[in-house]
Scaffold this motif. Structure first.
Motif, PDB file in Angstrom:
ATOM      1  N   GLU A   1       0.823  -1.209   0.000  1.00  0.00           N
ATOM      2  CA  GLU A   1       0.000   0.000   0.000  1.00  0.00           C
ATOM      3  C   GLU A   1       0.857   1.259   0.000  1.00  0.00           C
ATOM      4  O   GLU A   1       0.482   2.278  -0.590  1.00  0.00           O
ATOM      5  CB  GLU A   1      -0.939  -0.011   1.202  1.00  0.00           C
ATOM      6  CG  GLU A   1      -2.040  -1.059   1.094  1.00  0.00           C
ATOM      7  CD  GLU A   1      -2.772  -0.971  -0.238  1.00  0.00           C
ATOM      8  OE1 GLU A   1      -3.224   0.134  -0.618  1.00  0.00           O
ATOM      9  OE2 GLU A   1      -2.887  -2.016  -0.916  1.00  0.00           O
ATOM     10  N   GLY A   2       2.013   1.202   0.654  1.00  0.00           N
ATOM     11  CA  GLY A   2       2.915   2.350   0.632  1.00  0.00           C
ATOM     12  C   GLY A   2       3.427   2.628  -0.771  1.00  0.00           C
ATOM     13  O   GLY A   2       3.471   3.787  -1.213  1.00  0.00           O
TER      14      GLY A   2
ATOM     15  N   ARG B   1       0.823   6.540  -7.087  1.00  0.00           N
ATOM     16  CA  ARG B   1      -0.290   7.456  -7.337  1.00  0.00           C
ATOM     17  C   ARG B   1       0.145   8.911  -7.174  1.00  0.00           C
ATOM     18  O   ARG B   1      -0.243   9.781  -7.962  1.00  0.00           O
ATOM     19  CB  ARG B   1      -1.458   7.139  -6.408  1.00  0.00           C
ATOM     20  CG  ARG B   1      -2.249   5.896  -6.830  1.00  0.00           C
ATOM     21  CD  ARG B   1      -3.420   5.627  -5.908  1.00  0.00           C
ATOM     22  NE  ARG B   1      -4.325   4.648  -6.489  1.00  0.00           N
ATOM     23  CZ  ARG B   1      -5.353   4.943  -7.269  1.00  0.00           C
ATOM     24  NH1 ARG B   1      -5.591   6.207  -7.584  1.00  0.00           N
ATOM     25  NH2 ARG B   1      -6.135   4.010  -7.758  1.00  0.00           N
ATOM     26  N   ASP B   2       0.959   9.169  -6.155  1.00  0.00           N
ATOM     27  CA  ASP B   2       1.457  10.535  -5.955  1.00  0.00           C
ATOM     28  C   ASP B   2       2.306  11.006  -7.128  1.00  0.00           C
ATOM     29  O   ASP B   2       2.384  12.205  -7.414  1.00  0.00           O
ATOM     30  CB  ASP B   2       2.276  10.616  -4.662  1.00  0.00           C
ATOM     31  CG  ASP B   2       1.409  10.475  -3.415  1.00  0.00           C
ATOM     32  OD1 ASP B   2       0.171  10.644  -3.521  1.00  0.00           O
ATOM     33  OD2 ASP B   2       1.972  10.185  -2.341  1.00  0.00           O
TER      34      ASP B   2
ATOM     35  N   ARG C   1       1.976   1.713  -3.533  1.00  0.00           N
ATOM     36  CA  ARG C   1       0.839   2.145  -4.354  1.00  0.00           C
ATOM     37  C   ARG C   1       0.592   3.638  -4.174  1.00  0.00           C
ATOM     38  O   ARG C   1       0.347   4.363  -5.160  1.00  0.00           O
ATOM     39  CB  ARG C   1      -0.396   1.351  -3.949  1.00  0.00           C
ATOM     40  CG  ARG C   1      -1.672   1.693  -4.744  1.00  0.00           C
ATOM     41  CD  ARG C   1      -2.766   0.704  -4.374  1.00  0.00           C
ATOM     42  NE  ARG C   1      -3.990   0.956  -5.109  1.00  0.00           N
ATOM     43  CZ  ARG C   1      -4.980   1.712  -4.675  1.00  0.00           C
ATOM     44  NH1 ARG C   1      -4.877   2.319  -3.483  1.00  0.00           N
ATOM     45  NH2 ARG C   1      -6.081   1.884  -5.391  1.00  0.00           N
ATOM     46  N   SER C   2       0.694   4.103  -2.957  1.00  0.00           N
ATOM     47  CA  SER C   2       0.505   5.534  -2.696  1.00  0.00           C
ATOM     48  C   SER C   2       1.580   6.358  -3.395  1.00  0.00           C
ATOM     49  O   SER C   2       1.304   7.436  -3.944  1.00  0.00           O
ATOM     50  CB  SER C   2       0.539   5.801  -1.190  1.00  0.00           C
ATOM     51  OG  SER C   2      -0.528   5.143  -0.528  1.00  0.00           O
TER      52      SER C   2
END
Length: 301
Positions: free
Chosen positions: A17-18, A24-25, A20-21
Motif C-alpha cells: 500500500e505504501g 499514485r502521488d 501504491r501511494s
C-alpha cells in the motif's frame, strides 16, 4: 501518466500500500496492486499494462513467470516494462532476475525516490533487446565492452515511454507493433541458433580429435538436438515449413548419433562437420526474395 496501466505485486500489505501511494502521488492513477502472483498473472492475461513492478518473494515461481511473459507465453505484450525488487540476502536472486529478462533489478528495501528515478531512467533510456536460445530481454553487456558480438540488437515497442510522451496506442496498433517485433525476435533467434550450432559442433569435433570421449561429449551432442528442435519450432512460427522440416531431420540424425556417441560412424562425424553450414545454407535459401516474373514478350509487329 494518469492513463498508464501499472501493476504492482508485493506480498507485504504495508509495503504494497505504501508503494501504491507513491505511484499514485507520482501520477500513476491506474496503479493496481496484487498480493498473490496468480491474481497478478490473470490480470496480465486480461489487460496489457505498460509497467509491471514485482517483488521476488511474491511467489517462488516469480522469475519463471517473468521469463514466460518475455517469451510471449503469458499476456499480449512481451515487451512491457518490468522492474523486479529482489532480496539481497537470497543467493543468486539478482542473477535470476536478470536472466528472466527484467528491464531493471532493484535490491530491497528500495527508497521511493530511488525507485521512481530508476523507472524514469529506464523508460527514457531503454537498452535494445537481444535474443539467444533461452533468453529474451535487454542487452546485459556494458556499453564500453570491447569484446566482439554477433548477436543482433533489437529496438522493441516501449508502451510506457509512448504513454508518458502522450502517444496513445490502440489495442490494434499495439498488436501490430508486437507482431512486428516478434517477427524480428524469431529471425534473430534463428541467427542465434546458427551461432550456438557452430560453437557446439566445434567443441564436439575437437573432443573426437583429441580422443576425449566422455559424458560431457555426450551432453554436447544432446545440446545439438535441443538447438535444432528449437530452431525447427522457430521456423514454424515464421511460416518457414521447409526450414522447420530440415531442422527436424537434422535433429533426428544427431539424436541417433547420441545413442552411440562413443563409436560414431564416419557418416555421423561428417554430419557434425557439415551441420552448421547446412543450417546456414537452408536459412539463407529461405531468406532469398522470390524471383521477379519474366517481362512479357513484345507484341508482334
Amino acid at each position: 501518466m494518469a492513463d498508464v496501466e501499472c501493476y504492482l505485486g508485493e506480498p507485504n500489505d504495508q509495503v504494497r500500500e505504501g508503494m501504491r501511494s507513491i505511484l499514485r502521488d507520482c501520477g500513476f492513477r491506474r496503479a493496481r496492486t496484487f498480493a498473490r502472483m496468480v491474481d497478478l498473472l490473470n490480470a496480465v492475461k486480461e489487460e496489457t499494462p505498460a509497467l509491471l513492478i514485482a517483488s521476488d518473494d511474491l511467489d517462488p515461481g516469480m522469475f519463471d513467470a517473468i521469463r514466460d511473459i518475455r517469451h510471449f507465453k503469458i499476456g499480449r505484450n512481451p515487451f512491457l516494462m518490468i522492474g523486479l525488487l529482489v532480496r539481497g540476502d537470497v543467493e543468486g536472486a539478482v542473477k535470476r532476475a536478470l536472466l528472466a529478462g527484467a528491464d531493471d533489478v532493484m535490491i530491497k528495501p528500495v527508497s521511493p525516490g530511488k525507485m521512481m528515478d530508476r523507472l524514469a531512467h529506464i523508460t527514457s533510456n531503454r537498452v535494445p533487446f537481444i535474443v539467444t536460445n533461452d533468453y529474451l530481454g535487454p542487452e546485459r553487456r556494458r556499453a564500453d565492452d570491447q569484446r566482439p558480438s554477433q548477436i543482433k540488437q533489437l529496438d522493441v515497442v516501449n508502451t510506457l515511454k509512448n504513454a508518458v510522451e502522450g502517444k496513445r496506442m490502440t489495442s490494434a496498433e499495439l498488436n501490430r507493433a508486437v507482431e512486428g517485433c516478434m517477427k524480428d525476435v524469431m529471425a534473430a533467434r534463428l541467427d542465434s541458433h546458427g551461432l550456438k550450432l557452430g560453437w557446439v559442433c566445434a567443441h564436439i569435433l575437437k573432443a573426437y580429435e583429441e580422443k576425449r570421449i566422455d559424458a560431457q561429449l555426450g551432453e554436447r551432442i544432446l545440446i545439438l538436438v535441443t538447438v535444432l528442435e528449437d530452431a525447427s519450432r522457430t521456423a514454424v512460427s515464421l511460416g518457414e515449413k521447409d526450414l522447420a522440416q530440415i531442422c527436424g531431420q537434422m535433429a533426428r540424425q544427431v539424436e541417433e548419433m547420441a545413442e552411440h556417441y562413443e563409436n560414431p560412424t564416419s557418416i555421423q562425424l561428417g554430419t557434425i562437420q557439415k551441420l552448421t553450414k547446412a543450417f546456414e545454407l537452408a536459412k539463407a535459401a529461405k531468406a532469398k526474395p522470390a524471383a521477379a516474373p519474366a517481362a512479357p514478350a513484345a507484341p508482334a509487329a
